[in-house]
Write a protein that holds these residues in place. Structure first.
Motif, PDB file in Angstrom:
ATOM      1  N   GLU A 150       0.819  -1.211   0.000  1.00 47.67           N
ATOM      2  CA  GLU A 150       0.000   0.000   0.000  1.00 47.67           C
ATOM      3  C   GLU A 150       0.855   1.265   0.000  1.00 47.67           C
ATOM      4  O   GLU A 150       0.401   2.323  -0.440  1.00 47.67           O
ATOM      5  N   ASN A 151       2.110   1.160   0.469  1.00 52.86           N
ATOM      6  CA  ASN A 151       2.991   2.323   0.528  1.00 52.86           C
ATOM      7  C   ASN A 151       3.874   2.481  -0.705  1.00 52.86           C
ATOM      8  O   ASN A 151       4.361   3.589  -0.970  1.00 52.86           O
ATOM      9  N   VAL A 152       4.120   1.387  -1.431  1.00 49.48           N
ATOM     10  CA  VAL A 152       5.044   1.464  -2.571  1.00 49.48           C
ATOM     11  C   VAL A 152       4.357   1.167  -3.900  1.00 49.48           C
ATOM     12  O   VAL A 152       5.016   1.103  -4.941  1.00 49.48           O
ATOM     13  N   ALA A 153       3.033   1.024  -3.900  1.00 47.34           N
ATOM     14  CA  ALA A 153       2.313   0.657  -5.125  1.00 47.34           C
ATOM     15  C   ALA A 153       2.513   1.676  -6.249  1.00 47.34           C
ATOM     16  O   ALA A 153       2.467   1.304  -7.431  1.00 47.34           O
ATOM     17  N   TYR A 154       2.774   2.927  -5.890  1.00 52.20           N
ATOM     18  CA  TYR A 154       2.957   3.956  -6.918  1.00 52.20           C
ATOM     19  C   TYR A 154       4.176   3.676  -7.783  1.00 52.20           C
ATOM     20  O   TYR A 154       4.308   4.211  -8.896  1.00 52.20           O
ATOM     21  N   ALA A 155       5.105   2.838  -7.301  1.00 53.69           N
ATOM     22  CA  ALA A 155       6.293   2.508  -8.095  1.00 53.69           C
ATOM     23  C   ALA A 155       5.916   1.860  -9.418  1.00 53.69           C
ATOM     24  O   ALA A 155       6.629   2.002 -10.418  1.00 53.69           O
ATOM     25  N   TRP A 156       4.785   1.149  -9.445  1.00 53.32           N
ATOM     26  CA  TRP A 156       4.345   0.472 -10.660  1.00 53.32           C
ATOM     27  C   TRP A 156       3.941   1.462 -11.759  1.00 53.32           C
ATOM     28  O   TRP A 156       3.828   1.075 -12.919  1.00 53.32           O
ATOM     29  N   ASP A 157       3.734   2.724 -11.403  1.00 52.75           N
ATOM     30  CA  ASP A 157       3.292   3.729 -12.376  1.00 52.75           C
ATOM     31  C   ASP A 157       4.407   4.692 -12.776  1.00 52.75           C
ATOM     32  O   ASP A 157       4.160   5.636 -13.536  1.00 52.75           O
ATOM     33  N   LEU A 158       5.629   4.469 -12.300  1.00 55.61           N
ATOM     34  CA  LEU A 158       6.733   5.382 -12.584  1.00 55.61           C
ATOM     35  C   LEU A 158       7.368   5.075 -13.937  1.00 55.61           C
ATOM     36  O   LEU A 158       7.250   3.960 -14.459  1.00 55.61           O
ATOM     37  N   PRO A 159       8.051   6.061 -14.541  1.00 55.75           N
ATOM     38  CA  PRO A 159       8.726   5.838 -15.834  1.00 55.75           C
ATOM     39  C   PRO A 159       9.719   4.677 -15.762  1.00 55.75           C
ATOM     40  O   PRO A 159      10.319   4.428 -14.710  1.00 55.75           O
ATOM     41  N   PRO A 160       9.909   3.956 -16.865  1.00 57.27           N
ATOM     42  CA  PRO A 160      10.693   2.722 -16.847  1.00 57.27           C
ATOM     43  C   PRO A 160      12.157   2.877 -16.469  1.00 57.27           C
ATOM     44  O   PRO A 160      12.792   1.901 -16.062  1.00 57.27           O
ATOM     45  N   ASN A 161      12.717   4.082 -16.598  1.00 53.27           N
ATOM     46  CA  ASN A 161      14.139   4.264 -16.276  1.00 53.27           C
ATOM     47  C   ASN A 161      14.378   4.487 -14.788  1.00 53.27           C
ATOM     48  O   ASN A 161      15.540   4.552 -14.346  1.00 53.27           O
ATOM     49  N   THR A 162      13.322   4.594 -13.998  1.00 54.17           N
ATOM     50  CA  THR A 162      13.476   4.976 -12.599  1.00 54.17           C
ATOM     51  C   THR A 162      13.772   3.781 -11.696  1.00 54.17           C
ATOM     52  O   THR A 162      13.492   2.635 -12.019  1.00 54.17           O
ATOM     53  N   PHE A 163      14.345   4.110 -10.551  1.00 53.81           N
ATOM     54  CA  PHE A 163      14.610   3.096  -9.529  1.00 53.81           C
ATOM     55  C   PHE A 163      13.311   2.424  -9.103  1.00 53.81           C
ATOM     56  O   PHE A 163      13.245   1.194  -8.966  1.00 53.81           O
ATOM     57  N   GLY A 164      12.264   3.216  -8.900  1.00 55.40           N
ATOM     58  CA  GLY A 164      10.991   2.654  -8.471  1.00 55.40           C
ATOM     59  C   GLY A 164      10.425   1.683  -9.482  1.00 55.40           C
ATOM     60  O   GLY A 164       9.920   0.609  -9.120  1.00 55.40           O
ATOM     61  N   ALA A 165      10.496   2.023 -10.768  1.00 56.42           N
ATOM     62  CA  ALA A 165       9.982   1.132 -11.800  1.00 56.42           C
ATOM     63  C   ALA A 165      10.804  -0.149 -11.877  1.00 56.42           C
ATOM     64  O   ALA A 165      10.254  -1.242 -12.103  1.00 56.42           O
ATOM     65  N   ALA A 166      12.110  -0.034 -11.690  1.00 57.22           N
ATOM     66  CA  ALA A 166      12.967  -1.224 -11.689  1.00 57.22           C
ATOM     67  C   ALA A 166      12.596  -2.147 -10.531  1.00 57.22           C
ATOM     68  O   ALA A 166      12.573  -3.377 -10.681  1.00 57.22           O
ATOM     69  N   TYR A 167      12.293  -1.557  -9.387  1.00 58.67           N
ATOM     70  CA  TYR A 167      11.854  -2.355  -8.238  1.00 58.67           C
ATOM     71  C   TYR A 167      10.517  -3.035  -8.538  1.00 58.67           C
ATOM     72  O   TYR A 167      10.344  -4.234  -8.273  1.00 58.67           O
ATOM     73  N   ALA A 168       9.569  -2.283  -9.095  1.00 66.20           N
ATOM     74  CA  ALA A 168       8.256  -2.855  -9.421  1.00 66.20           C
ATOM     75  C   ALA A 168       8.398  -3.993 -10.427  1.00 66.20           C
ATOM     76  O   ALA A 168       7.739  -5.036 -10.309  1.00 66.20           O
ATOM     77  N   ASN A 169       9.273  -3.806 -11.408  1.00 69.93           N
ATOM     78  CA  ASN A 169       9.501  -4.841 -12.414  1.00 69.93           C
ATOM     79  C   ASN A 169      10.116  -6.094 -11.779  1.00 69.93           C
ATOM     80  O   ASN A 169       9.724  -7.227 -12.084  1.00 69.93           O
ATOM     81  N   PHE A 170      11.075  -5.878 -10.888  1.00 79.76           N
ATOM     82  CA  PHE A 170      11.719  -6.985 -10.175  1.00 79.76           C
ATOM     83  C   PHE A 170      10.685  -7.789  -9.389  1.00 79.76           C
ATOM     84  O   PHE A 170      10.666  -9.026  -9.444  1.00 79.76           O
ATOM     85  N   MET A 171       9.831  -7.101  -8.656  1.00 74.62           N
ATOM     86  CA  MET A 171       8.837  -7.783  -7.837  1.00 74.62           C
ATOM     87  C   MET A 171       7.778  -8.467  -8.704  1.00 74.62           C
ATOM     88  O   MET A 171       7.377  -9.609  -8.438  1.00 74.62           O
ATOM     89  N   GLY A 172       7.318  -7.772  -9.755  1.00 69.27           N
ATOM     90  CA  GLY A 172       6.270  -8.308 -10.599  1.00 69.27           C
ATOM     91  C   GLY A 172       6.690  -9.556 -11.365  1.00 69.27           C
ATOM     92  O   GLY A 172       5.927 -10.519 -11.471  1.00 69.27           O
ATOM     93  N   LYS A 173       7.911  -9.543 -11.888  1.00 68.17           N
ATOM     94  CA  LYS A 173       8.398 -10.697 -12.651  1.00 68.17           C
ATOM     95  C   LYS A 173       8.457 -11.951 -11.796  1.00 68.17           C
ATOM     96  O   LYS A 173       8.300 -13.068 -12.310  1.00 68.17           O
ATOM     97  N   ARG A 174       8.680 -11.778 -10.517  1.00 71.02           N
ATOM     98  CA  ARG A 174       8.840 -12.925  -9.621  1.00 71.02           C
ATOM     99  C   ARG A 174       7.576 -13.211  -8.812  1.00 71.02           C
ATOM    100  O   ARG A 174       7.571 -14.102  -7.967  1.00 71.02           O
ATOM    101  N   ASN A 175       6.564 -12.415  -9.045  1.00 71.36           N
ATOM    102  CA  ASN A 175       5.317 -12.557  -8.296  1.00 71.36           C
ATOM    103  C   ASN A 175       5.558 -12.426  -6.791  1.00 71.36           C
ATOM    104  O   ASN A 175       4.953 -13.137  -5.983  1.00 71.36           O
ATOM    105  N   PHE A 176       6.483 -11.541  -6.425  1.00 74.05           N
ATOM    106  CA  PHE A 176       6.784 -11.268  -5.021  1.00 74.05           C
ATOM    107  C   PHE A 176       5.841 -10.190  -4.494  1.00 74.05           C
ATOM    108  O   PHE A 176       5.398  -9.314  -5.245  1.00 74.05           O
ATOM    109  N   SER A 177       5.566 -10.235  -3.204  1.00 75.76           N
ATOM    110  CA  SER A 177       4.823  -9.169  -2.542  1.00 75.76           C
ATOM    111  C   SER A 177       5.677  -8.604  -1.413  1.00 75.76           C
ATOM    112  O   SER A 177       6.255  -9.376  -0.635  1.00 75.76           O
TER     113      SER A 177
END
Length: 225
Positions: free
Chosen positions: A73-100
């Motif tokens: 609930e605190n980091v969900a906005y990372a999924w909406d950040l531009p692809p070059n950002t640290f937040g987007a890289a984190y969201a991509n890392f978590m999403g690819k692995r189905n991690f929560s």
């Protein structure tokens, strides 16, 4: 932090939990709760030193004051950040692995609120470090990251995890780790800034390569074909 979730242990009880957790974790390395308990019962002096370092750092003090939690609930906005950002890289890392980010076990064996938060923070920023150091979540990647974590935090559990991980390597993995990753991890853990003093969530919008440069991060070498 929820005070009711913490358990106060006497010295002999801490030792018993530490030994039991170590044995259980060696027998079943997938038991994250046992690994967490081992880290808490053996890591108090290290977490106390981390707390003092955070108090001496302006950004570390801000983290201690706000006590941010790495929850979806605190980091969900990372999924909406531009692809070059640290937040987007984190969201991509978590999403690819189905991690929560909500899957981490709670801290139970720290005596004070401050130490409980430091231990929680150390646990919750683990996936940020995977992203920054460009490490996979396989056995070699996790073991290499534990080397970096030990260089940064001196928590005994990190060193024990390296020993335990290396015992599970195949011959090929062992050769790859000791010839390719270990020297990098030792250098990377020392070269970067104090990673426990970073308010990562406030840097989500920044370019990933820029934050790596700013924090002295040396990404892991590419796997040998």
């Amino acid at each position: 932090m929820d005070r009711g979730a913490r358990i106060s242990l006497k010295g002999w009880q801490q030792a018993a939990v530490a030994v039991g957790s170590a044995v259980g974790a060696l027998l079943n390395p997938r038991r994250a709760d046992l690994i967490a308990s081992l880290g808490e019962t053996t890591g108090k002096p290290a977490f106390e030193k981390i707390l003092e370092r955070m108090k001496r750092s302006p950004e570390g003090r801000e983290v201690l004051a706000d006590r941010p939690r790495v929850l979806y609930e605190n980091v969900a906005y990372a999924w909406d950040l531009p692809p070059n950002t640290f937040g987007a890289a984190y969201a991509n890392f978590m999403g690819k692995r189905n991690f929560s980010p909500d899957d981490r076990p709670p801290v139970r064996f720290m005596e004070t609120e401050e130490l409980a938060y430091v231990a929680t923070r150390a646990r919750e920023v683990h996936d940020f470090w995977h992203v920054l150091f460009k490490l996979h979540t396989n056995l070699i990647g996790e073991t290499a990251l534990k080397v970096v974590e030990f260089e940064q935090m001196y928590v005994p559990m990190c060193a024990l995890s390296v020993i335990g991980g290396s015992m599970r390597f195949s011959e090929k993995q062992r050769h790859l780790f000791f010839s390719h990753y270990l020297s990098w991890a030792l250098r990377a853990g020392i070269h970067c800034t104090d990673l426990m003093c970073i308010y990562y969530e406030k840097h989500f919008h920044e370019d990933l390569e820029e934050v790596r440069r700013k924090w002295g991060i040396i990404p892991a070498p590419d796997p040998i074909p």
